[in-house]
Design a protein around this motif. Sequence first.
Motif, short mmCIF file in Angstrom:
data_model
loop_
_atom_site.label_atom_id
_atom_site.label_comp_id
_atom_site.label_asym_id
_atom_site.label_seq_id
_atom_site.Cartn_x
_atom_site.Cartn_y
_atom_site.Cartn_z
N GLU A 175 -15.87 14.21 32.27
CA GLU A 175 -14.98 15.27 32.68
C GLU A 175 -14.90 16.45 31.72
N THR B 42 -15.86 11.93 27.64
CA THR B 42 -15.88 11.72 29.12
C THR B 42 -16.83 12.35 29.69
N THR C 174 -22.17 14.44 26.71
CA THR C 174 -20.84 13.73 26.98
C THR C 174 -21.15 12.38 27.59
#
Length: 180
Positions: free
Chosen positions: A72, A70, A84
Amino acid sequence: MGRWDDVSDYLWLIDKHDPSQSRWELNQLLLALKRIEIETVLEIGVHRGGSLRLWRSAFLPSLCVGINWTDEYEGDIGDLVLITGRPSQDPETLDRVQSALSEKSVDFLFIDGGHSYEEVSQDWTNYSGLVRSGGVVALHDVVIEAGVWKFWLWLEARHRTSLFYEGDGAPGTGTGMVWL
């Protein structure tokens, strides 16, 4: 060798970085890894970054690369390279890892991403070839996750391995180590 070669356990260092994995299993893994030179680390499945920061503190590698599917991310990773936004099985992720490694081989690979047989098998296929001869691959959740456990049995039949598991009733989920 890392900065902490003369210690009898790493529990204090593990507590400092608060990784998601079992303290006992990580301690056993770190003690086993004291025997090899670790300059380059690759972790699949960074999550909160605790274990990746732990590897950096324990080994003082010249390069730490992490993959998190992700965008995040919780916490500060400092000088670590974090890739990511895509699963580790995505060919673009592999390309980005190879670019970050810049021709270096990996000394220690920690696989703790997807837990299906297909995901862990693909992570092994994609990334274990980046590990140098004499390097180590560790897999998390080899006891409790059915897909990882089945793949672990396949690895045990083909490689020299060690398994660290606290046992029934304990918080551990099993960490397996493969010597290449």
